[in-house]
Design a protein around this motif. Structure first.
Motif, PDB file in Angstrom:
ATOM      1  N   GLN A  67       0.816  -1.219   0.000  1.00  0.00           N
ATOM      2  CA  GLN A  67       0.000   0.000   0.000  1.00  0.00           C
ATOM      3  C   GLN A  67       0.848   1.266   0.000  1.00  0.00           C
ATOM      4  N   ALA A  68       1.925   1.304   0.746  1.00  0.00           N
ATOM      5  CA  ALA A  68       2.771   2.500   0.796  1.00  0.00           C
ATOM      6  C   ALA A  68       3.419   2.760  -0.568  1.00  0.00           C
ATOM      7  N   SER A  69       3.846   1.707  -1.253  1.00  0.00           N
ATOM      8  CA  SER A  69       4.420   1.868  -2.591  1.00  0.00           C
ATOM      9  C   SER A  69       3.373   2.384  -3.569  1.00  0.00           C
ATOM     10  N   PHE A  70       2.164   1.837  -3.494  1.00  0.00           N
ATOM     11  CA  PHE A  70       1.101   2.272  -4.392  1.00  0.00           C
ATOM     12  C   PHE A  70       0.732   3.732  -4.153  1.00  0.00           C
ATOM     13  N   GLU A  71       0.664   4.118  -2.894  1.00  0.00           N
ATOM     14  CA  GLU A  71       0.322   5.514  -2.569  1.00  0.00           C
ATOM     15  C   GLU A  71       1.410   6.462  -3.066  1.00  0.00           C
ATOM     16  N   ALA A  72       2.657   6.115  -2.859  1.00  0.00           N
ATOM     17  CA  ALA A  72       3.757   6.954  -3.346  1.00  0.00           C
ATOM     18  C   ALA A  72       3.722   7.054  -4.869  1.00  0.00           C
ATOM     19  N   ARG A 109       1.134   6.822  -6.843  1.00  0.00           N
ATOM     20  CA  ARG A 109       0.018   7.707  -7.235  1.00  0.00           C
ATOM     21  C   ARG A 109       0.396   9.174  -7.075  1.00  0.00           C
ATOM     22  N   GLN A 110       1.091   9.487  -5.988  1.00  0.00           N
ATOM     23  CA  GLN A 110       1.476  10.870  -5.733  1.00  0.00           C
ATOM     24  C   GLN A 110       2.531  11.367  -6.719  1.00  0.00           C
ATOM     25  N   LYS A 128      -5.454  -2.907  -7.098  1.00  0.00           N
ATOM     26  CA  LYS A 128      -5.592  -1.798  -6.151  1.00  0.00           C
ATOM     27  C   LYS A 128      -5.242  -0.462  -6.795  1.00  0.00           C
ATOM     28  N   ILE A 129      -4.596  -0.525  -7.962  1.00  0.00           N
ATOM     29  CA  ILE A 129      -4.344   0.682  -8.759  1.00  0.00           C
ATOM     30  C   ILE A 129      -5.146   0.520 -10.044  1.00  0.00           C
TER      31      ILE A 129
END
Length: 135
Positions: free
Chosen positions: A18-23, A25-26, A73-74
């Motif tokens: 999740q942290a990799s996916f959020e980064a 996206r940003q 999730k993405i």
């Protein structure tokens, strides 16, 4: 900022993607393409010859299902299963796919990493594109 983002993932319970996916996206432009990859280490021939082919096929199928579920999730992310040594395979895939950014998670380095090195360390030192390491 980035248009072609590669997100390597480890498909086990200990790694949180999740942290990799959020980064990712940003860091992404509005029209960015995301590719979520998992590297499957090759099985030595002397071991593979002792494993029934249906077991190998079922294992690969399970890994692909897990990878597609993780990548979902993405939205619109592509999922790719590749084979090889993790650090080298990630760098090679990034170069071949013209990735402009790699976002990968890393554990805190320990004593073993002095001698063996880590996947993140290899990617950071050999990738031709930007690399964002998440801890």
């Amino acid at each position: 900022m980035y248009k072609n983002i590669l997100i390597p993932v480890a498909l086990d319970q200990e790694h949180d993607t999740q942290a990799s996916f959020e980064a990712a996206r940003q860091l992404a432009d509005a029209d960015a393409v995301f590719t979520v990859i998992h590297v499957q280490e090759p099985i030595p021939a002397y071991v593979g010859s002792q494993i029934p082919s249906e077991v190998l096929a079922n294992t690969r199928h399970e890994i692909l299902e897990n990878l597609h579920q993780t990548a979902s999730k993405i939205p619109d992310a592509k999922a790719r299963l590749i084979s090889g040594h993790a650090g080298r395979a990630i760098v090679d895939f990034a170069n071949e796919s013209d990735a402009d950014c790699i976002v990968l998670a890393s554990h805190k380095p320990g004593f073993d990493d002095i001698f063996l090195g880590s996947t993140a360390n290899r990617v950071v030192h050999h990738a031709r594109c930007s690399v964002h390491v998440i801890r």
